[in-house]
Design an enzyme around this catalytic site. Structure first.
Site: not given
Length: 151
Positions: A53-55
């Site tokens: 999720g990052h990123f």
């Protein structure tokens, strides 16, 4: 079991830090001098869980985790400088000041963590830390850790 060469392998790090996967962010200690400095390495792998999720499509190692890696390195230096703590005592990350992020850290990078002991008073130690990739500063900060009893 400490080596005479001032390096620490992962087994020796696990004896000092309470952190475990996925939050253990120091892979090896390259060099240290008690009460002065420590150099360690964090190998940044695409398999780190936060990269989902990052990123998505542009994975960047989170800045707060760079600071955490430096804090773990300060904890190791504190343990090696002071020696064994009393049962129930731990080093806690107490403060971070003047944090600056200079470049992104990405999968495949090898982050070199350099921490320098500044002073200690009443169980609170001050350090300066720098994280580098390929000799280039990625992050720098002043940090404090405190020796406290677990509650």
């Amino acid at each position: 079991m400490t080596t005479d060469t001032h390096t620490l392998n992962i087994e020796e790090i696990l004896e000092l830090l309470p952190h475990r996967f996925p939050f253990l962010l120091v892979d090896r200690v390259l060099d240290f001098e008690k009460g002065k400095f420590l150099r360690a390495v964090k190998n940044v792998s695409f398999n780190e869980p936060f990269f989902q999720g990052h990123f998505p499509g542009k994975p960047i190692f989170p800045g707060v985790l760079i600071l955490e890696a430096m804090a773990q390195a300060t904890g190791i230096l504190a343990f090696k400088s002071v020696g064994k703590l009393e049962p129930g005592e731990l080093y806690y990350f107490a403060a971070v000041d003047e944090a600056r992020f200079k470049r992104p850290v990405q999968p495949g990078d090898q982050m070199i963590l350099e921490v320098e002991f500044i002073k200690e008073r009443r169980g609170v130690a001050r350090f300066k830390g720098v994280a580098k990739v390929d000799g280039e500063v990625a992050c720098e900060a002043s940090m404090m850790c405190a020796r406290r009893r677990e509650s």
